[in-house]
Write an enzyme that holds these catalytic residues in place. Structure first.
Site, short mmCIF file in Angstrom:
data_model
loop_
_atom_site.label_atom_id
_atom_site.label_comp_id
_atom_site.label_asym_id
_atom_site.label_seq_id
_atom_site.Cartn_x
_atom_site.Cartn_y
_atom_site.Cartn_z
N ALA A 155 0.34 -1.48 0.20
CA ALA A 155 0.17 -0.35 0.20
C ALA A 155 0.76 1.33 -0.31
CB ALA A 155 -0.80 -0.02 1.52
N TYR A 156 1.81 1.47 1.00
CA TYR A 156 2.85 2.29 1.07
C TYR A 156 3.40 2.54 -0.73
CZ TYR A 156 6.67 5.27 2.78
OH TYR A 156 7.34 6.36 3.12
N VAL A 157 3.95 1.92 -0.91
CA VAL A 157 4.82 1.58 -2.77
C VAL A 157 3.97 2.43 -3.14
CG1 VAL A 157 6.18 0.34 -4.51
CG2 VAL A 157 6.65 0.29 -2.11
#
Length: 247
Positions: A155-157
């Protein structure tokens, strides 16, 4: 003494009250910038940082607001311009990170990440594109995990890949305005955001994964930002991986 050459340049740093943002604020202040220190929830930390800069003879201002709220950000840019006469550099370090496997990831957390990291960067970049003076710079933040592709960072990437994409396009959209747009992609850096929830074993492993065999310091990242904010006028539309050679 009112010429452009003798007027201090002005920087706005979102997420400037802690971690990498604080190091960026300190670095730019020491290089003579007037600095607007943005905070989302911790005004006390921002105020303390401002007091330290002003006590040392610098110029600084604490400004608050939700980076994803376009009305709040428009008012914030107005506030900085009123205080310092304009804005030359916008550094957008504000962001959040939640980790977990994609198969089980909480979608409410996903939406929070996207709101701050993607919408927030878009809103701030939009204001910066309208406001930054000729000869200025816009610097957004990605992550080196877009290349290392560690599990649990999906999700962060996804959010930071979007940041890289919009930054590269904005650089081209600002053709002719003499404003650079770049992204900085830190590697593992010793901040509360990075260290939270990681065991000593995991942290040690990530340290050894870097050829320099240490975590980055926030000051390491601030050096890259200062370069892009100042002398790096021929670096534009790039993602700068500041990660000690991680990948």
């Amino acid at each position: 003494m009112n010429s452009k050459e003798n007027t201090p340049r002005v920087a706005l740093v979102t997420g400037g009250s802690g971690g990498i943002g604080k190091a960026v604020v300190d670095k730019l202040a020491t290089e003579g910038f007037a600095v607007a220190v943005h905070y989302a929830g911790n005004q006390a930390k921002a105020d303390a940082l401002v007091q330290g800069i002003t006590a040392a003879g610098g110029r600084a201002l604490a400004v608050g607001g939700d980076v994803a709220d376009e009305t709040a950000m428009s008012a914030l840019f107005d506030q900085v311009e009123a205080a310092f006469g304009g804005i030359d550099v916008v550094v957008n370090t504000a962001g959040i990170m939640r980790l977990g496997p994609i198969a089980d990831f909480n979608l409410d957390d996903f939406d929070k990440i996207m709101r701050t990291n993607v919408r927030g960067t878009f809103v701030v970049s939009q204001q910066a594109a309208r406001r930054v003076r000729e000869g200025g710079a816009i610097i957004n933040f990605s992550t080196s995990v877009t290349r290392t592709q560690f599990p649990n960072y999906g999700a962060y990437v996804a959010s930071k890949s979007a940041v890289e994409g919009l930054s590269m396009i904005l650089a081209r959209e600002l053709r002719g305005k003499n404003i650079t747009v770049n992204a900085v992609a830190p590697g593992p850096t010793a901040t509360a955001l990075f260290l939270d929830g990681k065991s000593e074993e995991v942290i040690a492993g990530l340290s050894k994964a870097v050829p320099l065999e240490r975590l980055g310091d926030p000051e390491d990242i601030a050096e890259s930002v200062a370069f892009l904010a100042g002398p790096a006028r021929w670096v534009n539309g790039q993602t700068i991986f500041t990660n000690g050679g991680l990948a």
